[in-house]
Scaffold this active site. Structure first.
Site, mmCIF file in Angstrom:
data_model
loop_
_atom_site.group_PDB
_atom_site.id
_atom_site.type_symbol
_atom_site.label_atom_id
_atom_site.label_comp_id
_atom_site.label_asym_id
_atom_site.label_seq_id
_atom_site.Cartn_x
_atom_site.Cartn_y
_atom_site.Cartn_z
ATOM 1 N N GLU A 71 36.214 6.369 69.550
ATOM 2 C CA GLU A 71 37.655 6.548 69.478
ATOM 3 C C GLU A 71 38.263 6.673 70.885
ATOM 4 O O GLU A 71 37.580 7.102 71.819
ATOM 5 C CB GLU A 71 37.972 7.839 68.698
ATOM 6 C CG GLU A 71 37.497 7.845 67.256
ATOM 7 C CD GLU A 71 38.455 7.130 66.306
ATOM 8 O OE1 GLU A 71 39.057 6.116 66.699
ATOM 9 O OE2 GLU A 71 38.575 7.602 65.163
ATOM 10 N N ASP A 96 27.310 2.039 62.916
ATOM 11 C CA ASP A 96 27.717 3.412 62.607
ATOM 12 C C ASP A 96 27.455 3.790 61.147
ATOM 13 O O ASP A 96 27.142 2.939 60.309
ATOM 14 C CB ASP A 96 29.201 3.627 62.964
ATOM 15 C CG ASP A 96 30.087 2.458 62.561
ATOM 16 O OD1 ASP A 96 29.670 1.679 61.691
ATOM 17 O OD2 ASP A 96 31.195 2.330 63.098
ATOM 18 N N ASN A 117 43.484 1.533 66.592
ATOM 19 C CA ASN A 117 43.726 2.297 67.827
ATOM 20 C C ASN A 117 42.821 1.803 68.971
ATOM 21 O O ASN A 117 42.703 2.457 69.994
ATOM 22 C CB ASN A 117 43.505 3.797 67.583
ATOM 23 C CG ASN A 117 42.094 4.090 67.094
ATOM 24 O OD1 ASN A 117 41.257 3.186 67.004
ATOM 25 N ND2 ASN A 117 41.827 5.346 66.784
HETATM 26 C C1 GLP Z 1 35.836 1.249 60.940
HETATM 27 C C2 GLP Z 1 34.502 0.836 61.529
HETATM 28 C C3 GLP Z 1 34.672 -0.179 62.619
HETATM 29 C C4 GLP Z 1 35.597 -1.282 62.164
HETATM 30 C C5 GLP Z 1 36.958 -0.707 61.877
HETATM 31 C C6 GLP Z 1 37.979 -1.735 61.470
HETATM 32 O O1 GLP Z 1 36.422 2.287 61.604
HETATM 33 N N1 GLP Z 1 33.758 1.927 62.034
HETATM 34 O O2 GLP Z 1 33.400 -0.693 62.974
HETATM 35 O O3 GLP Z 1 35.694 -2.282 63.149
HETATM 36 O O4 GLP Z 1 36.803 0.237 60.829
HETATM 37 O O5 GLP Z 1 37.940 -1.934 60.090
HETATM 38 P P1 GLP Z 1 38.569 -3.139 59.343
HETATM 39 O O6 GLP Z 1 37.713 -4.317 59.674
HETATM 40 O O7 GLP Z 1 38.472 -2.799 57.884
HETATM 41 O O8 GLP Z 1 39.958 -3.297 59.821
#
Ligand code: GLP
Length: 241
Positions: free
Chosen positions: A142, A67, A135
């Site tokens: 989402e 992404d 979430n």
């Molecule tokens: C973002 C990314 C996800 C990731 C998520 C969790 O939203 N788009 O790909 O898995 O955050 O982030 P973290 O690893 O910092 O908890």
């Protein structure tokens, strides 16, 4: 599903990096699906060490990131392109031309998403690395009544923007949209490696991996993947023992 819990962060990072390194050792042209966020950082650090030690090369590897924020250029410090360059690409021998992150500045988002999907379809992802949102989101898919299969521009939930505000000066600067791979390319990857860390993710991890398969928790779809390995630290995976 192969559920693994690790006593230390170091063990988890080594196992995650080891999986990617052994794929590259057997298939130097492997196509990697990569992720951002804090979760994979330790794995990238281990991969850099393996590269520096001469046990893995990315010279012929190709990568597709999950992404990118809409509206951020690759040089913006909070962009996922910048994250990947900093944590992995600039530190190993991957050819920058073989690294792909959706273009957050694309004028025609629909066209950019179709182009991204076509490249992935053409190459086929060998291993997709994933983190987990609080979430239940994967990439930026989402929770919703329905999910979109292909790569698309997604509207970020307030909670997701809050969680990612730590990478920006303030929550007001967090983009409201992101381009994300849809669930189809993720599910088509030959192997999926889901990494989950910390007590704050324990409940959603349990729900995603043992609860009903529902678009209200996009990660729950991974239960259907034929080759899913889950790496968790003890805090996230206490329920799995
Ligand atoms: C973002 C990314 C996800 C990731 C998520 C969790 O939203 N788009 O790909 O898995 O955050 O982030 P973290 O690893 O910092 O908890």
């Amino acid at each position: 599903m192969n559920l693994l819990t690790f006593r230390t962060e170091e063990d988890l990072n080594r196992a995650g990096a080891g999986l990617i390194a052994s794929l590259l050792q057997t298939n130097p042209r492997a196509v990697l699906g990569l992720a951002t966020g804090s979760t994979p950082i330790g794995i990238y650090e281990e991969l850099v060490k393996l590269y520096q030690g001469g046990s893995v090369s990315f010279a012929r590897a190709r990568s597709y990131n999950l992404d990118e924020y809409v509206g951020l250029s690759g040089s913006h410090p909070a962009s996922y392109r910048c994250f990947m360059n900093t944590h992995l690409f600039d530190q190993v021998d991957i050819d920058p031309a073989n690294t792909h992150v959706p273009n957050g500045l694309a004028v025609d988002l629909e066209q950019e998403c179709a182009y991204y999907d076509a490249m992935i379809e053409d190459e086929g992802i060998d291993l997709q690395l994933l983190g987990l949102g609080h979430n239940g989101h994967i990439g930026f898919n989402e929770p919703d009544d329905s999910l979109i299969a292909g790569t698309h521009a997604a509207t970020l939930q307030h909670r997701t923007r809050e969680a990612n505000a730590r990478f920006f000066d303030s929550i007001r600067d967090v983009p409201k949209q992101a381009i994300t791979m849809g669930v189809a390319p993720i599910m088509k990857a030959r192997q999926v490696m889901l990494v989950i860390r910390g007590e704050s993710k324990a409940e959603i991890a349990k729900q995603a991996l043992t609860g009903p398969i529902t678009t209200k928790c996009p990660a729950s779809l991974l239960q259907l993947h034929p080759n899913l390995v889950v790496l968790m630290d003890e805090a996230a995976g206490a329920w799995a023992k």
